[in-house]
Design an enzyme around this catalytic site. Structure first.
Site, mmCIF file in Angstrom:
data_model
loop_
_atom_site.group_PDB
_atom_site.id
_atom_site.type_symbol
_atom_site.label_atom_id
_atom_site.label_comp_id
_atom_site.label_asym_id
_atom_site.label_seq_id
_atom_site.Cartn_x
_atom_site.Cartn_y
_atom_site.Cartn_z
ATOM 1 C CG PHE A 164 -2.216 -0.836 0.820
ATOM 2 C CD1 PHE A 164 -2.096 -2.194 0.608
ATOM 3 C CD2 PHE A 164 -3.454 -0.251 0.642
ATOM 4 C CE1 PHE A 164 -3.186 -2.957 0.229
ATOM 5 C CE2 PHE A 164 -4.553 -1.000 0.260
ATOM 6 C CZ PHE A 164 -4.414 -2.357 0.053
ATOM 7 C CB CYS A 204 -14.112 -0.997 1.901
ATOM 8 S SG CYS A 204 -15.091 -2.497 1.754
HETATM 9 C C1 UDX Z 1 -10.282 -3.107 1.224
HETATM 10 C C2 UDX Z 1 -9.393 -3.741 2.293
HETATM 11 O O1 UDX Z 1 -8.083 -3.968 1.751
HETATM 12 C C3 UDX Z 1 -9.999 -5.031 2.802
HETATM 13 O O2 UDX Z 1 -9.211 -5.573 3.845
HETATM 14 C C4 UDX Z 1 -11.395 -4.720 3.311
HETATM 15 O O3 UDX Z 1 -11.994 -5.876 3.788
HETATM 16 C C5 UDX Z 1 -12.238 -4.086 2.214
HETATM 17 O O4 UDX Z 1 -11.588 -2.914 1.731
HETATM 18 P P1 UDX Z 1 -10.709 -3.507 -1.374
HETATM 19 O O5 UDX Z 1 -11.620 -2.331 -1.294
HETATM 20 O O6 UDX Z 1 -11.151 -4.720 -2.088
HETATM 21 O O7 UDX Z 1 -10.303 -3.988 0.095
HETATM 22 O O8 UDX Z 1 -9.393 -3.004 -2.128
HETATM 23 P P2 UDX Z 1 -7.862 -2.764 -1.782
HETATM 24 O O9 UDX Z 1 -7.028 -3.782 -2.438
HETATM 25 O O10 UDX Z 1 -7.642 -2.564 -0.349
HETATM 26 O O11 UDX Z 1 -7.634 -1.388 -2.562
HETATM 27 C C6 UDX Z 1 -8.406 -0.231 -2.250
HETATM 28 C C7 UDX Z 1 -8.051 0.912 -3.159
HETATM 29 O O12 UDX Z 1 -6.756 1.398 -2.879
HETATM 30 C C8 UDX Z 1 -8.050 0.572 -4.660
HETATM 31 O O13 UDX Z 1 -8.715 1.610 -5.361
HETATM 32 C C9 UDX Z 1 -6.585 0.523 -5.031
HETATM 33 O O14 UDX Z 1 -6.341 0.845 -6.366
HETATM 34 C C10 UDX Z 1 -6.013 1.571 -4.077
HETATM 35 N N1 UDX Z 1 -4.579 1.398 -3.758
HETATM 36 C C11 UDX Z 1 -4.148 0.284 -3.121
HETATM 37 C C12 UDX Z 1 -3.672 2.414 -4.087
HETATM 38 O O15 UDX Z 1 -4.049 3.445 -4.657
HETATM 39 N N2 UDX Z 1 -2.363 2.258 -3.739
HETATM 40 C C13 UDX Z 1 -1.883 1.157 -3.098
HETATM 41 O O16 UDX Z 1 -0.681 1.100 -2.804
HETATM 42 C C14 UDX Z 1 -2.816 0.131 -2.790
#
Ligand code: UDX
Length: 462
Positions: A277, A288
Site C-alpha cells: 500500500f 470500503c
Molecule cells: C479493502 C481492504 O483492503 C480489505 O481488507 C477490506 O476488507 C475491504 O476494503 P478492497 O476495497 O477490495 O479492500 O481493495 P484494496 O485492495 O484494499 O484497494 C483499495 C483501493 O486502494 C483501490 O482503489 C486501489 O487501487 C487503491 N490502492 C491500493 C492504491 O491506490 N495504492 C496502493 O498502494 C494500494
C-alpha cells in the site's frame, strides 16, 4: 468478557464448551453481495451446510443457476462446487434460510448516509428477521463493517423481538478483511481471523466453524466485541492513510524532481513500514475505504474525539483527481473537444466493481470540462457506462486510443501492462500518456514516442 485475549494459533479446541458443538454447522448468510457470497461459498467449501439469503430475487435466480452476479476470480467455481456437493443453497425466503441455523452471518450493506454516518437500516432489518425466525440457540455474526457499539444495538433488538430467546442468542463480531479481486484467496487462507465475542459459547462456536483454517495454522485473534468492531475501521483507515501519504509524497516528488517509486522501495524495505500500500497514483476507491474513513471519523466525533487526520486522508485522495485533470490540461492546453482515453474503469484490477472508482471520478470531471471521454475495461465497461452519463466505451485499449489526444492509465489491469506501445501510440492523435498507476517503464514509453507523464516521478531525459 472485556479483555483482549491476544493471538493464538489453536490446533483443535477440545475443551468442554466445544464438546457439544457439531463439526459441520448449519450456517445462514444474510446478504449475497461481495462479502456475503464469498463468505457463503468459502464456508460451504469447509464442509458446512450454508444457505445464502438475499431479498433480490434476480440475484438469487442467477446464483441458483450457478452464476455469481458480479465478477470475482475463482468465485463461480467455488459456488458451483458448493452447489454440486449439496452444501450451498440460495433463497429469498427468510423462513427457509433461517430455520435451524446454528450461526447467522450478517453481510448486508452498510452504505454512507448523507452526513457520512454508516446507514445501519439493513443491519437492523436483518436482525429483526433473524430474531423472528430463531428457534433456539444461535450465534449472530457481524460480518459487515459496522461502527463500534453496533453489537449492543443488535442485542437490544433481539431482546425486544424475542425476550424468550435472549439467553440463547450470542452476538459475535468477525470482521472480513477480504480484498475484491482476491476475495476467494483471502477467505480460503486469511492472514488472520478476528473474533470479538461476549461469551465462551459464541467463541467456541466460531472456533469450531473455522476449525479447518485454525488447523492449517491461520492465527486467531480473540477480543471483546467493541475492540473487534473498531479494529476493522482501524485497519481500513490505516491502509487508506498509507496511500494518501504516498500521494502527498508524490506531489512533493513532482516539485523536487524525486522518484516516489524509488522512495516507496526504500520505505518498504524497512520492516517497520512494510512494502504494501505504498503505490502513489489515482488514489483509492471502492465501496470500503471512502465510506469507512468518513464513518470512522463520525464515530470518533460521536464519542467526543476529533480524528481530523482521517479528514486529511480523504482530502488528499480527492485532490489526486484534480491534480491529474490539471496534468492533462497542461499537456493539451484546452480540454474542450479533446478526446481522452481512459484505460481501466473499475476501482482496482480483477473486479467489475466501479463503486467510487477513481477512473470514473476522473471521467466525470473531464466530461464536465467539455472533453470527450472514451473508456475501456476488461470487466467493468458495462457498469461504468451505467454510472457515468456521456462516457463512451471502446472494446479495447487500441480502440480507446484511436484518435485520442491523451491516454490515461487509470486501473492497472495485467493486460494493459502487455500493450504493444508502438501500436498504441500509432492509434493516437497526440502521443500523450498519463500513467495514473506508474505501471510503465518511463524509458520504454519515451522510446515508443510518447510524451510520458508519470505520477511523482521525474520525466525521462530524452
Ligand atoms: C479493502 C481492504 O483492503 C480489505 O481488507 C477490506 O476488507 C475491504 O476494503 P478492497 O476495497 O477490495 O479492500 O481493495 P484494496 O485492495 O484494499 O484497494 C483499495 C483501493 O486502494 C483501490 O482503489 C486501489 O487501487 C487503491 N490502492 C491500493 C492504491 O491506490 N495504492 C496502493 O498502494 C494500494
Amino acid at each position: 468478557m472485556s479483555e483482549t485475549r491476544g493471538v493464538s494459533t489453536i490446533q483443535d479446541p477440545s475443551n468442554e464448551a466445544a464438546a457439544d458443538v457439531p463439526d459441520s454447522l448449519c450456517v445462514t448468510v444474510v446478504g449475497a453481495g461481495h462479502v456475503g457470497l464469498v463468505t457463503a461459498a468459502t464456508l460451504a467449501s469447509m464442509g458446512h451446510e450454508v444457505r445464502a439469503l438475499d431479498a433480490d430475487a434476480e440475484k438469487i435466480r442467477s446464483l441458483e443457476a450457478g452464476t455469481p452476479w458480479f465478477f470475482e476470480p475463482g468465485l463461480e467455481e467455488l459456488v458451483r462446487r458448493g452447489m454440486d456437493e449439496g452444501r450451498l443453497t440460495f433463497t429469498t425466503e427468510g423462513a427457509i434460510a433461517l430455520a435451524g441455523a446454528d450461526i447467522v452471518f450478517v453481510c448486508v450493506g452498510t452504505p454512507a448516509r448523507e452526513n457520512g454516518d454508516a446507514n445501519l437500516l439493513a443491519v437492523e432489518a436483518a436482525t429483526v428477521d433473524i430474531a423472528r425466525h430463531a428457534r433456539g440457540r444461535l450465534v449472530i455474526v457481524e460480518k459487515s463493517t459496522v461502527p463500534a457499539g453496533t453489537s449492543t444495538r443488535i442485542r437490544q433488538t433481539v431482546a425486544r423481538e424475542r425476550p424468550d430467546l435472549i439467553d440463547q442468542i450470542e452476538v459475535v463480531s468477525n470482521p472480513e478483511f477480504l480484498r475484491e479481486g482476491s476475495a476467494v484467496e483471502d477467505s480460503l487462507m486469511p492472514e488472520r481471523i478476528l473474533i470479538g465475542a461476549e461469551s465462551e459459547v459464541g467463541l467456541q462456536m466460531m472456533r469450531r466453524l473455522y476449525a479447518s483454517l485454525l488447523e492449517r495454522g491461520v492465527p486467531l485473534i480473540e477480543t471483546d466485541i467493541v475492540t473487534a468492531e473498531l479494529a476493522k475501521h482501524a485497519c481500513n483507515a490505516f491502509l487508506a492513510l498509507k496511500i494518501s501519504y504516498m500521494n502527498a509524497l508524490a506531489r512533493v516528488c513532482e516539485r523536487a524532481g524525486a522518484d516516489v517509486v524509488s522512495i516507496g522501495e526504500v520505505m518498504g524495505s524497512d520492516a517497520r513500514i512494510g512494502p504494501h500500500f505504498l503505490s502513489a497514483g489515482l488514489g483509492f476507491g471502492g465501496f470500503c475505504f471512502p465510506k469507512d474513513l468518513v464513518a470512522f471519523e463520525r464515530l470518533a466525533e460521536s464519542l467526543g474525539y476529533e480524528f481530523s487526520l482521517l479528514r486529511e486522508v480523504t482530502r488528499i485522495n480527492d485532490e489526486v483527481i484534480a491534480v491529474t485533470r490539471e496534468k492533462i490540461r497542461e499537456a493539451l492546453w484546452n480540454l474542450e473537444g479533446k478526446r481522452i482515453a481512459l484505460l481501466g474503469l473499475s476501482f482496482k484490477p480483477d473486479t467489475d466493481d466501479v463503486r467510487f472508482s477513481p477512473a470514473l471520478k476522473l471521467a466525470s470531471t473531464l466530461l464536465a470540462e467539455g472533453a470527450h471521454v472514451v473508456g475501456c475495461d476488461p470487466e467493468a465497461s458495462h457498469a461504468a457506462k451505467e454510472e457515468v452519463d456521456g462516457l463512451e466505451i471502446a472494446p479495447d485499449a487500441y480502440e480507446a486510443a484511436r484518435g485520442a489526444h491523451c491516454v490515461v492509465l487509470c486501473t492497472e489491469w495485467e493486460e494493459f501492462t502487455r500493450l504493444d506501445l508502438n501500436r498504441l501510440r500509432e492509434s493516437t492523435a497526440y502521443p500523450v500518456f498519463v500513467d495514473g498507476r506508474n505501471v510503465f517503464d518511463p524509458l520504454a514509453m519515451t522510446e515508443a514516442g510518447f510524451a510520458y507523464i508519470p505520477t511523482g516521478r521525474p520525466l525521462p531525459k530524452v
